[in-house]
Design a protein around this motif. Structure first.
Motif, PDB file in Angstrom:
ATOM      1  N   GLU A 192      10.912  11.646   2.094  1.00  0.00           N
ATOM      2  CA  GLU A 192       9.546  10.942   1.893  1.00  0.00           C
ATOM      3  C   GLU A 192       8.872  10.003   2.755  1.00  0.00           C
ATOM      4  O   GLU A 192       9.914   9.106   2.787  1.00  0.00           O
ATOM      5  N   THR A 193       7.760  10.543   3.611  1.00  0.00           N
ATOM      6  CA  THR A 193       7.666  10.096   4.423  1.00  0.00           C
ATOM      7  C   THR A 193       6.324   8.848   4.618  1.00  0.00           C
ATOM      8  O   THR A 193       4.682   9.756   3.859  1.00  0.00           O
ATOM      9  N   ILE A 194       5.805   7.896   4.832  1.00  0.00           N
ATOM     10  CA  ILE A 194       4.494   7.362   5.056  1.00  0.00           C
ATOM     11  C   ILE A 194       4.137   6.440   6.432  1.00  0.00           C
ATOM     12  O   ILE A 194       5.391   5.577   6.680  1.00  0.00           O
ATOM     13  N   ALA A 195       3.576   6.162   6.697  1.00  0.00           N
ATOM     14  CA  ALA A 195       3.212   5.495   8.269  1.00  0.00           C
ATOM     15  C   ALA A 195       2.909   3.913   7.956  1.00  0.00           C
ATOM     16  O   ALA A 195       2.987   3.782   6.721  1.00  0.00           O
ATOM     17  N   TYR A 196       3.734   2.764   8.606  1.00  0.00           N
ATOM     18  CA  TYR A 196       3.540   1.743   8.510  1.00  0.00           C
ATOM     19  C   TYR A 196       2.359   1.223   7.986  1.00  0.00           C
ATOM     20  O   TYR A 196       2.835   0.075   7.102  1.00  0.00           O
ATOM     21  N   ALA A 197       1.594   1.316   8.816  1.00  0.00           N
ATOM     22  CA  ALA A 197       0.738   0.892   8.786  1.00  0.00           C
ATOM     23  C   ALA A 197      -0.499   1.531   7.200  1.00  0.00           C
ATOM     24  O   ALA A 197      -0.936   0.308   6.409  1.00  0.00           O
ATOM     25  N   ASP A 198      -0.001   2.710   6.892  1.00  0.00           N
ATOM     26  CA  ASP A 198      -0.968   3.269   5.336  1.00  0.00           C
ATOM     27  C   ASP A 198       0.385   2.852   4.425  1.00  0.00           C
ATOM     28  O   ASP A 198      -0.565   2.225   3.515  1.00  0.00           O
ATOM     29  N   LEU A 199       1.125   1.543   4.620  1.00  0.00           N
ATOM     30  CA  LEU A 199       1.747   1.218   3.619  1.00  0.00           C
ATOM     31  C   LEU A 199       1.835  -0.299   3.377  1.00  0.00           C
ATOM     32  O   LEU A 199       0.849  -0.317   2.542  1.00  0.00           O
ATOM     33  N   VAL A 200       1.230  -0.770   4.516  1.00  0.00           N
ATOM     34  CA  VAL A 200       1.355  -1.634   4.385  1.00  0.00           C
ATOM     35  C   VAL A 200      -0.178  -2.466   4.058  1.00  0.00           C
ATOM     36  O   VAL A 200      -1.280  -3.100   3.050  1.00  0.00           O
ATOM     37  N   LYS A 201      -1.562  -1.777   4.245  1.00  0.00           N
ATOM     38  CA  LYS A 201      -3.104  -1.586   3.600  1.00  0.00           C
ATOM     39  C   LYS A 201      -2.678  -0.663   2.235  1.00  0.00           C
ATOM     40  O   LYS A 201      -3.644  -1.676   1.510  1.00  0.00           O
ATOM     41  N   ALA A 202      -2.432  -0.019   1.953  1.00  0.00           N
ATOM     42  CA  ALA A 202      -2.064   0.094  -0.013  1.00  0.00           C
ATOM     43  C   ALA A 202      -1.199  -1.088  -0.758  1.00  0.00           C
ATOM     44  O   ALA A 202      -1.482  -1.473  -1.606  1.00  0.00           O
ATOM     45  N   GLY A 203      -0.111  -1.792   0.019  1.00  0.00           N
ATOM     46  CA  GLY A 203       0.432  -2.657  -0.494  1.00  0.00           C
ATOM     47  C   GLY A 203       1.523  -2.550  -1.059  1.00  0.00           C
ATOM     48  O   GLY A 203       2.390  -3.933  -1.733  1.00  0.00           O
ATOM     49  N   SER A 204       2.110  -1.909  -1.162  1.00  0.00           N
ATOM     50  CA  SER A 204       2.943  -1.240  -1.818  1.00  0.00           C
ATOM     51  C   SER A 204       3.712   0.022  -2.184  1.00  0.00           C
ATOM     52  O   SER A 204       2.511   1.246  -1.936  1.00  0.00           O
ATOM     53  N   MET A 205       4.760   1.203  -2.151  1.00  0.00           N
ATOM     54  CA  MET A 205       5.226   2.273  -1.769  1.00  0.00           C
ATOM     55  C   MET A 205       4.609   2.117  -3.661  1.00  0.00           C
ATOM     56  O   MET A 205       3.787   3.985  -3.488  1.00  0.00           O
ATOM     57  N   GLN A 206       4.449   2.075  -4.796  1.00  0.00           N
ATOM     58  CA  GLN A 206       3.928   2.866  -5.293  1.00  0.00           C
ATOM     59  C   GLN A 206       2.169   2.771  -5.538  1.00  0.00           C
ATOM     60  O   GLN A 206       1.843   4.438  -5.560  1.00  0.00           O
ATOM     61  N   ALA A 207       1.640   1.737  -4.774  1.00  0.00           N
ATOM     62  CA  ALA A 207       0.141   1.962  -4.756  1.00  0.00           C
ATOM     63  C   ALA A 207      -0.156   3.148  -3.568  1.00  0.00           C
ATOM     64  O   ALA A 207      -1.282   4.357  -3.673  1.00  0.00           O
ATOM     65  N   ALA A 208       0.911   2.983  -2.185  1.00  0.00           N
ATOM     66  CA  ALA A 208       0.762   4.190  -1.493  1.00  0.00           C
ATOM     67  C   ALA A 208       1.355   5.766  -2.518  1.00  0.00           C
ATOM     68  O   ALA A 208       0.416   6.884  -2.015  1.00  0.00           O
ATOM     69  N   ARG A 209       1.574   6.187  -2.648  1.00  0.00           N
ATOM     70  CA  ARG A 209       2.057   6.935  -3.836  1.00  0.00           C
ATOM     71  C   ARG A 209       0.827   7.509  -4.423  1.00  0.00           C
ATOM     72  O   ARG A 209      -0.249   8.870  -5.275  1.00  0.00           O
ATOM     73  N   GLU A 210       0.147   6.291  -5.635  1.00  0.00           N
ATOM     74  CA  GLU A 210      -0.884   6.874  -6.279  1.00  0.00           C
ATOM     75  C   GLU A 210      -2.864   7.815  -5.038  1.00  0.00           C
ATOM     76  O   GLU A 210      -3.076   7.495  -5.596  1.00  0.00           O
ATOM     77  N   GLN A 211      -2.423   7.124  -4.576  1.00  0.00           N
ATOM     78  CA  GLN A 211      -3.526   7.180  -2.979  1.00  0.00           C
ATOM     79  C   GLN A 211      -3.268   8.297  -2.463  1.00  0.00           C
ATOM     80  O   GLN A 211      -3.639   8.116  -1.410  1.00  0.00           O
ATOM     81  N   GLY A 212      -2.055   9.586  -2.950  1.00  0.00           N
ATOM     82  CA  GLY A 212      -1.818  10.396  -1.891  1.00  0.00           C
ATOM     83  C   GLY A 212      -1.287   9.963  -0.877  1.00  0.00           C
ATOM     84  O   GLY A 212      -1.126  11.076   0.456  1.00  0.00           O
ATOM     85  N   LEU A 213      -0.915   8.454   0.147  1.00  0.00           N
ATOM     86  CA  LEU A 213      -0.087   8.443   1.350  1.00  0.00           C
ATOM     87  C   LEU A 213       0.850   8.874   1.398  1.00  0.00           C
ATOM     88  O   LEU A 213       1.106   8.988   3.175  1.00  0.00           O
ATOM     89  N   VAL A 214       1.526   9.396   0.618  1.00  0.00           N
ATOM     90  CA  VAL A 214       3.287   8.982   0.866  1.00  0.00           C
ATOM     91  C   VAL A 214       3.707  11.143   0.851  1.00  0.00           C
ATOM     92  O   VAL A 214       2.822  11.588   0.076  1.00  0.00           O
ATOM     93  N   ARG A 215       3.953  11.550   1.917  1.00  0.00           N
ATOM     94  CA  ARG A 215       4.196  12.282   2.610  1.00  0.00           C
ATOM     95  C   ARG A 215       4.983  13.248   2.153  1.00  0.00           C
ATOM     96  O   ARG A 215       6.372  12.510   1.605  1.00  0.00           O
TER      97      ARG A 215
END
Length: 363
Positions: free
Chosen positions: A320-343
């Motif tokens: 399960e992968t996400i770019a550092y900048a995308d994770l920081v922008k999302a604010g949390s791993m949970q928010a990143a998942r909800e935004q479809g940023l985690v591949r």
């Protein structure tokens, strides 16, 4: 762990630099040759501002940076390859490192004796590189003697002999092994020899404090040599590094800025070493810890997982992968998942610099 050997002539600032880099090392720094006899070893955390940011997002209990090991090897002198100045012992230490940092004196100071009587970086580099080349030649010649006998009946030995003869000719012509174009098969053949001039090389041009930002004519001489040798140059000041150690962390940035530079020698050396060796960093983060991991450029996800534990590579399912900048922008791993940023990436995924990864695997 990545190992970098700090080498050079006596009294060029090796031990002063080493002490500053590892902060709590106990290497001596004295104004006479052969102060360092046994190699001093220091493990240094690789500075990475991303770790603190991720640790805050994940509420991690601890931060674990990746590390690099610096080995302070005693000063080489002319004749080291024939044993001068305990040269054979020192050369053996160099064979054990992944990269060589050759400290070159590029400052004038009447109070610090130069082993050759004057400051001349071109001459100093030639002395050190010649001794490394002569040591390689002696090793290659010994290997060739054994290989010639085997080559009478073995095609593998015949191939190895051809490679050794190529390298011998290059070294005799003043060319380092790292400058010789070699196929993958040829590289595999010579790898067990741990040839000194095959190792990635960084020249650390040691300047006075007031020339750290600008460099000087001597530094340009070092750059000219490095350009020919497929080597890198980092301008450092052992004096500045020693002073940084005495300052509180919050004052170091201001001190460097006053000198006209953005980072200290440690960051510069590590960045150059990683670039030269083709290394990358990926990150893992969670409540327990946020951690950095070092891999080779081009590594696939299962291999990167294997850096954590061999079982992770054997039982790899997905990453399960996400770019550092995308994770920081999302604010949390949970928010990143909800935004479809985690591949979800499979076995053929090439891990990128700054990827934040979570591995799924079976044991």
């Amino acid at each position: 762990m990545l190992r970098a050997g700090i080498v050079g002539l006596p009294n060029v600032g090796k031990s002063t630099l080493f002490n500053a880099l590892v902060a709590n090392a106990k290497a001596q720094a004295a104004n006479f040759p052969f102060c360092t006899i046994e190699p001093n070893v220091g493990v240094v955390a690789v500075p990475d501002e991303r770790l603190a940011v991720l640790a805050e997002l994940s509420h991690s209990e601890q931060i674990v940076p990746t590390r690099i090991e610096f080995v302070d090897i005693a000063g080489l002198v002319k004749g080291a390859s024939q044993g001068e100045g305990l040269g054979n012992q020192f050369l053996a230490h160099i064979r054990q490192v992944d990269a060589i940092v050759q400290v070159v004196r590029c400052f004038e100071d009447d109070d610090i004796i130069h082993v050759s009587g004057s400051v001349d970086p071109v001459r100093d580099i030639e002395i050190v590189n010649l001794e490394l080349a002569l040591a390689d030649l002696a090793q290659i010649e010994r290997r060739m003697e054994r290989t010639r006998k085997q080559a009478r009946t073995s095609k593998e030995a015949q191939f190895e002999l051809t490679v050794l003869e190529k390298l011998s000719a290059a070294l005799n012509a003043g060319t380092s092994v790292r400058q010789v174009p070699l196929s993958e098969e040829e590289t595999v053949v010579i790898r067990p020899l741990d040839l000194l001039t095959a190792k990635p090389l960084i020249y650390a041009a040691n300047v006075a404090e007031d020339e750290l930002a600008t460099g000087n004519v001597l530094v340009e001489q070092v750059r000219a040599i490095a350009d020919q040798e497929k080597a890198k140059v980092v301008v450092i000041s052992a004096q500045v590094e020693a002073e940084l150690v005495e300052l509180p962390p919050e004052e170091r940035t201001d001190y460097l800025a006053a000198l006209g530079v953005k980072e200290g020698g440690l960051q510069s050396l590590i960045r150059a070493t990683y670039d030269l060796l083709g290394l990358r960093t990926y990150l893992t983060t969670g409540p327990k810890e946020t951690r950095a991991w070092t891999i080779r450029a081009g590594m696939l996800a299962p291999q990167a997982a294997g850096v954590i534990h061999s079982d992770f590579e054997k039982g790899f399912i997905r990453a399960e992968t996400i770019a550092y900048a995308d994770l920081v922008k999302a604010g949390s791993m949970q928010a990143a998942r909800e935004q479809g940023l985690v591949r979800s990436e499979g076995k053929e995924y090439v891990v990128q610099e700054g990827d934040v990864l979570l591995f799924r695997f079976n044991i």
